[in-house]
Design a protein around this motif. Structure first.
Motif, PDB file in Angstrom:
ATOM      1  N   ARG A 105       0.934  -1.193   0.009  1.00 34.45           N
ATOM      2  CA  ARG A 105       0.091  -0.159  -0.262  1.00 34.45           C
ATOM      3  C   ARG A 105       0.988   1.287  -0.022  1.00 34.45           C
ATOM      4  N   LYS A 106       2.163   1.184   0.689  1.00 32.95           N
ATOM      5  CA  LYS A 106       2.922   2.328   0.838  1.00 32.95           C
ATOM      6  C   LYS A 106       3.736   2.642  -0.645  1.00 32.95           C
ATOM      7  N   LEU A 107       3.755   1.377  -1.231  1.00 30.78           N
ATOM      8  CA  LEU A 107       4.373   1.670  -2.645  1.00 30.78           C
ATOM      9  C   LEU A 107       3.224   2.417  -3.696  1.00 30.78           C
ATOM     10  N   LEU A 108       2.078   1.729  -3.459  1.00 32.46           N
ATOM     11  CA  LEU A 108       0.913   2.291  -4.453  1.00 32.46           C
ATOM     12  C   LEU A 108       0.816   3.607  -4.314  1.00 32.46           C
ATOM     13  N   ILE A 109       0.715   4.341  -2.904  1.00 37.40           N
ATOM     14  CA  ILE A 109       0.554   5.442  -2.558  1.00 37.40           C
ATOM     15  C   ILE A 109       2.034   6.475  -3.157  1.00 37.40           C
ATOM     16  N   LYS A 110       3.187   5.958  -3.006  1.00 38.93           N
ATOM     17  CA  LYS A 110       4.328   6.541  -3.638  1.00 38.93           C
ATOM     18  C   LYS A 110       4.368   6.639  -5.123  1.00 38.93           C
ATOM     19  N   GLN A 111       3.824   5.571  -5.929  1.00 40.91           N
ATOM     20  CA  GLN A 111       3.809   5.595  -7.380  1.00 40.91           C
ATOM     21  C   GLN A 111       2.517   5.968  -7.780  1.00 40.91           C
ATOM     22  N   ASN A 112       1.378   6.104  -7.020  1.00 39.33           N
ATOM     23  CA  ASN A 112       0.137   6.650  -7.560  1.00 39.33           C
ATOM     24  C   ASN A 112      -0.476   5.498  -8.316  1.00 39.33           C
ATOM     25  N   SER A 113      -0.284   4.108  -7.894  1.00 38.69           N
ATOM     26  CA  SER A 113      -0.663   3.096  -8.520  1.00 38.69           C
ATOM     27  C   SER A 113      -0.324   2.823 -10.024  1.00 38.69           C
ATOM     28  N   LYS A 114       1.117   3.473 -10.248  1.00 44.20           N
ATOM     29  CA  LYS A 114       1.384   3.224 -11.577  1.00 44.20           C
ATOM     30  C   LYS A 114       2.794   2.454 -11.640  1.00 44.20           C
TER      31      LYS A 114
END
Length: 245
Positions: A105-114
């Motif tokens: 989830r932290k990575l999803l937020i960091k990369q804006n799910s991209k």
């Protein structure tokens, strides 16, 4: 772990409890018989023998591959035995790290799910957690909890591209320097902020046209490129150069 083992067998036995079930089967067969073949692993119920072998290698245990002929089918197949004791990768002995939903989830937020490479937005289940510096070469960082800066999210297609690029380029260039700064500044480790691609002065970008309006724009570019005998990337470069004049 101290590097005190006199044989690969001793090392394998010392980390046996940390191995996956299928890796344990491979190790058992080699210890008891000297080798294990893909045919034998299939007979033991493993439909994809190379995956079981990969589990062993990803735990730092070196294996050598020998091509042999099956006595039952007369076809060539792979046979695996313990490799050179000097090739033991102790830094992998704890195995691959598992990631929590919170970390992803932290990575999803960091990369804006991209995806970090193509920049396309994907559903969470279509993005894979990737080691910026491949596990095969560096293992997992030894910190108690993973750092988002050591990992990125990639779509399946870009993950395959990176895997191939690592084998064909990075392993023959960046990784041979053993310089963490050079390795980290390669496009395949840091696509959002890099200085080279496999030690070469190259820049690249992955463009995707998404949605009907963008697809129409791409089709227009492609038609124009074809009329000039160019590829779409070459036409885009020409357009950019003209805009700088």
């Amino acid at each position: 772990m101290s590097e005190e083992f006199k044989s690969v067998k001793e090392f394998a036995q010392s980390i046996y409890g940390k191995l996956s079930k299928r890796a344990q089967v491979v190790v058992d067969e080699i210890i008891n018989n000297g080798v294990v073949t893909t045919e034998k692993l299939t007979q033991l119920g493993y439909e994809h023998p190379p995956r079981a072998v990969r589990d062993v290698r990803e735990s730092g245990i070196p294996l050598k591959t020998i091509m042999v002929k099956s006595k039952t089918t007369n076809r060539r197949m792979a046979s695996y035995a313990f490799g050179d004791v000097n090739s033991i990768q102790y830094f992998k002995s704890d195995g691959r790290r598992t990631f929590s939903k919170d970390f992803k989830r932290k990575l999803l937020i960091k990369q804006n799910s991209k995806c970090a490479i193509c920049g396309m937005k994907f559903d969470e289940n279509l993005l894979q957690i990737d080691h910026r510096i491949p596990y095969e070469y560096m293992g997992d960082p030894k910190s108690l909890s993973p750092d988002v800066h050591d990992f990125m999210l990639l779509c399946a297609e870009c993950n395959r591209k990176k895997d191939q690029a690592t084998k064909d380029g990075c392993s023959k260039n960046c990784f041979k320097t053993k310089d963490i700064n050079i390795i980290r500044s390669c496009y395949w480790a840091s696509p959002e902020n890099y200085t080279h691609i496999c030690m070469k002065p190259i820049r690249r970008t992955d463009l995707t046209w998404f949605g009907q309006d963008e697809v129409n724009s791409y089709d227009s570019l492609r038609k124009k490129a074809l009329s000039k005998g160019q590829t779409v990337p070459d036409l885009i470069k020409d357009i950019l150069r003209e805009s700088e004049d």
